[in-house]
Design an enzyme around this catalytic site. Sequence first.
Site, PDB file in Angstrom:
ATOM      1  N   GLN A 152      -4.774  -1.426   9.426  1.00 32.55           N
ATOM      2  CA  GLN A 152      -4.681  -2.765   8.836  1.00 32.55           C
ATOM      3  C   GLN A 152      -5.302  -3.804   9.774  1.00 32.55           C
ATOM      4  O   GLN A 152      -5.033  -3.833  10.977  1.00 32.55           O
ATOM      5  CB  GLN A 152      -3.206  -3.106   8.555  1.00 32.55           C
ATOM      6  CG  GLN A 152      -2.982  -4.405   7.809  1.00 32.55           C
ATOM      7  CD  GLN A 152      -3.530  -4.424   6.385  1.00 32.55           C
ATOM      8  OE1 GLN A 152      -3.673  -3.394   5.743  1.00 32.55           O
ATOM      9  NE2 GLN A 152      -3.855  -5.607   5.900  1.00 32.55           N
ATOM     10  N   ASP A 162     -11.094   2.659   3.603  1.00 36.35           N
ATOM     11  CA  ASP A 162     -11.367   1.227   3.470  1.00 36.35           C
ATOM     12  C   ASP A 162     -12.856   0.971   3.213  1.00 36.35           C
ATOM     13  O   ASP A 162     -13.231  -0.124   2.790  1.00 36.35           O
ATOM     14  CB  ASP A 162     -10.987   0.502   4.773  1.00 36.35           C
ATOM     15  CG  ASP A 162      -9.648  -0.214   4.678  1.00 36.35           C
ATOM     16  OD1 ASP A 162      -9.315  -0.696   3.591  1.00 36.35           O
ATOM     17  OD2 ASP A 162      -8.961  -0.275   5.706  1.00 36.35           O
ATOM     18  N   LYS A 179       0.845  -1.207   0.000  1.00 32.36           N
ATOM     19  CA  LYS A 179       0.000   0.000   0.000  1.00 32.36           C
ATOM     20  C   LYS A 179       0.877   1.252   0.000  1.00 32.36           C
ATOM     21  O   LYS A 179       0.616   2.212  -0.724  1.00 32.36           O
ATOM     22  CB  LYS A 179      -0.946  -0.016   1.213  1.00 32.36           C
ATOM     23  CG  LYS A 179      -2.047  -1.060   1.075  1.00 32.36           C
ATOM     24  CD  LYS A 179      -2.877  -1.277   2.333  1.00 32.36           C
ATOM     25  CE  LYS A 179      -3.801  -2.471   2.126  1.00 32.36           C
ATOM     26  NZ  LYS A 179      -4.629  -2.803   3.284  1.00 32.36           N
TER      27      LYS A 179
HETATM   28  N1  GUN Z   1      -6.751  -6.863   5.929  1.00 31.20           N
HETATM   29  C1  GUN Z   1      -6.977  -7.623   4.819  1.00 31.20           C
HETATM   30  N2  GUN Z   1      -7.543  -6.866   3.850  1.00 31.20           N
HETATM   31  C2  GUN Z   1      -7.659  -5.611   4.354  1.00 31.20           C
HETATM   32  C3  GUN Z   1      -8.145  -4.381   3.815  1.00 31.20           C
HETATM   33  O1  GUN Z   1      -8.616  -4.285   2.674  1.00 31.20           O
HETATM   34  N3  GUN Z   1      -8.085  -3.305   4.655  1.00 31.20           N
HETATM   35  C4  GUN Z   1      -7.601  -3.396   5.916  1.00 31.20           C
HETATM   36  N4  GUN Z   1      -7.604  -2.286   6.657  1.00 31.20           N
HETATM   37  N5  GUN Z   1      -7.145  -4.515   6.435  1.00 31.20           N
HETATM   38  C5  GUN Z   1      -7.172  -5.605   5.654  1.00 31.20           C
END
Ligand code: GUN
Length: 281
Positions: free
Chosen positions: A96, A119, A52
């Site tokens: 996350q 998100d 990311k």
């Molecule tokens: N953990 C696995 N996929 C995601 C996601 O798309 N966003 C976040 N914040 N955590 C994750």
Amino acid sequence: MALIIDGKKISSEIKDELKDKVSALKKDGIEITLAVVQVGNDPASSVYVGNKKKACEYIGINSLSYELPEETTEEELLKLVEELNQNVKVNGILVQLPLPKHINEDKVIETISPIKDVDGFHPQSVGRLSIGQKGFVSCTPAGIIQLLKRSGITIEGKECVVIGRSNIVGKPMSMLLLRENGTVTICHSKTKNLKEVAKRADILIVAIGKPQFINKEYVKEGAVVIDVGMHRDENNKLCGDVDFNDVVDHVSAITPVPGGVGPMTIAMLMNNCVESLELNK
Ligand code: GUN
């Protein structure tokens, strides 16, 4: 011959479009900043977070990184989220998941300001999606809509079957397909006659979480199959929820694993960061 939907290529196109947009905004003195928070050092999370941050760098979005120890208390994490909510320089906040067991994930998600919820997990974002209002949309399902549209696949009027009802994929996926005027059926672990229901699909979205579970007995001839799964098979090779080799000659289009849905999630996160400028207003 089935169309193999190239998620890597489509995600690159989206990232390049965003890069141009961000560079034009910079010329007007507008910058975008994403705060990325990770608690603990789960190896898979570290890979996702790293990717990311790399995508931010490529597109020209600033990223602020918060790497907190596993022992961080819920109170400490909530305090950081509140600070980021207040920080006018921060446009988007990403915490996350999964979080360590002693921290209530729902509480953390609800504390993120809905105008910074890139998100799309906040109950307000989910509610807005379900009543057709503007708001952040969960990245993986938003990416699947882009895969379909950019591959020239019409959703309107199609029988769409979603296998899986998670808050992150299945439920928002169903809402998005409905928004695109698909006829939507949601299946889950208690669905009776899964094969018959799945076989109704013109567009079959599989997010069941079981390696290579879906074979051609579940798929109508000529259907479009989107595979959200990501697993390792007995030879440690990446595979999805769909038995690709069994299904490929039977369908009109299919996403591979890897290189299908996966790369789209980050591209759509970057898209949400850019959209945050509109949604922050
Ligand atoms: N953990 C696995 N996929 C995601 C996601 O798309 N966003 C976040 N914040 N955590 C994750």
